[in-house]
Scaffold this motif. Sequence first.
Motif, PDB file in Angstrom:
ATOM      1  N   VAL A 195      -6.383   3.315  -1.726  1.00 53.82           N
ATOM      2  CA  VAL A 195      -5.353   2.373  -1.256  1.00 53.82           C
ATOM      3  C   VAL A 195      -5.268   2.413   0.266  1.00 53.82           C
ATOM      4  O   VAL A 195      -5.218   1.388   0.939  1.00 53.82           O
ATOM      5  N   GLN A 196      -5.256   3.642   0.818  1.00 53.49           N
ATOM      6  CA  GLN A 196      -5.156   3.785   2.274  1.00 53.49           C
ATOM      7  C   GLN A 196      -6.363   3.158   2.967  1.00 53.49           C
ATOM      8  O   GLN A 196      -6.234   2.447   3.956  1.00 53.49           O
ATOM      9  N   ALA A 241      -6.190  -0.624   2.792  1.00 53.36           N
ATOM     10  CA  ALA A 241      -5.158  -1.150   3.699  1.00 53.36           C
ATOM     11  C   ALA A 241      -5.658  -1.170   5.138  1.00 53.36           C
ATOM     12  O   ALA A 241      -5.422  -2.121   5.884  1.00 53.36           O
ATOM     13  N   ALA A 259       0.834  -1.206   0.000  1.00 53.40           N
ATOM     14  CA  ALA A 259       0.000   0.000   0.000  1.00 53.40           C
ATOM     15  C   ALA A 259       0.865   1.252   0.000  1.00 53.40           C
ATOM     16  O   ALA A 259       0.577   2.224  -0.713  1.00 53.40           O
TER      17      ALA A 259
END
Length: 350
Positions: A320-321, A324, A305
Amino acid sequence: MPGSSPLRSWRAQRPPAAGAAVPATGILSIGLRLTGYEVLSRIALALAGAAWVALAADFVVRLLWEREVWRAAAGTPAALTAVAATAVLGTRVSALGWQSLAGALLALAAVLWPVLLVDVVRHWGRRMPGTMFLCCVATQGLAVLGTTLARAVASAWLAHIALVLFWLGLVLYGLALPRFDPRQVAEGAGDLWVAGGALAISALAGARLLGAEGGGLYLWNEEDSDALRKVTVVLLILDLSWYAALLLAEVRWPRPRYDLRRWATVFPMGMTAAATLSVAAAVDVPWLKGPGQALLWVAVAAWLAATVGGGPGRPRVRQVQSTAMKMLATVSRPTRPNSGFSTFSSSRFT
């Protein structure tokens, strides 16, 4: 100073803490080796080695041609990332049998450590961010590498020095803790996770010290070994407690906006995994291997990530964050580990 204008502009955005990518990737290499994924481990080692060379080159350039910038950066806790990065890389290199190179890295880290540590401690104040725990991380990194090399070359004196560094690292942690600003739990960008990472590398150092006698050395008597075993177990429990508490804090006070400083997240996550796996072997608690492996793959996911988030395609960064963080919470629940997003504050990572 030599170098093109674009190069100098790129370097200006890379403060000392940018080196967090090195120990983050290096500890993943160690964890992957502990779980038998040798090919992946060597790939991670190659990446960590390349990043270390870039970090070292940047360090030298600043020292020789940008002395004022170097002095200013050397007084920040993030500067100790250089020591941690060198120690972690040396530890993995030793496992390949390259003891001369590991010894050279240990010598380099040992030279940097007192110079940077004294300068950093002199700048301590009240309500400090989590980066101040790097004083413990760097010291315990030396202990881990020293113990690893001591076993490899059957050197008792090196193991005893590593033991002194182990206790000194715990003292530094104790001195740093009252100065930590608790508001960082809710307001910080994430560098508070270094507090957990410091305990993780301390537990790893304890596990390595316990295993040092396996190399044919007779280092500790029964009473000393028992005390070291108990301290190591307590350190791991405290680390996992930080991991769980800080993960809950991330859920309670979410930080959805991606920040390149999140690169440092991978280090404490990977270090907790490596510490769990190492303590499981050192104190003969096989059931800890399962949680350790789960924590390792969470750290790998965080590494991926951070890599995607730090590259091109910034519009996807928040996604993405968020993904994750969801993976982190989902994977963490079954084993109740102590997970979280650690960042070495005050700097950006690439």
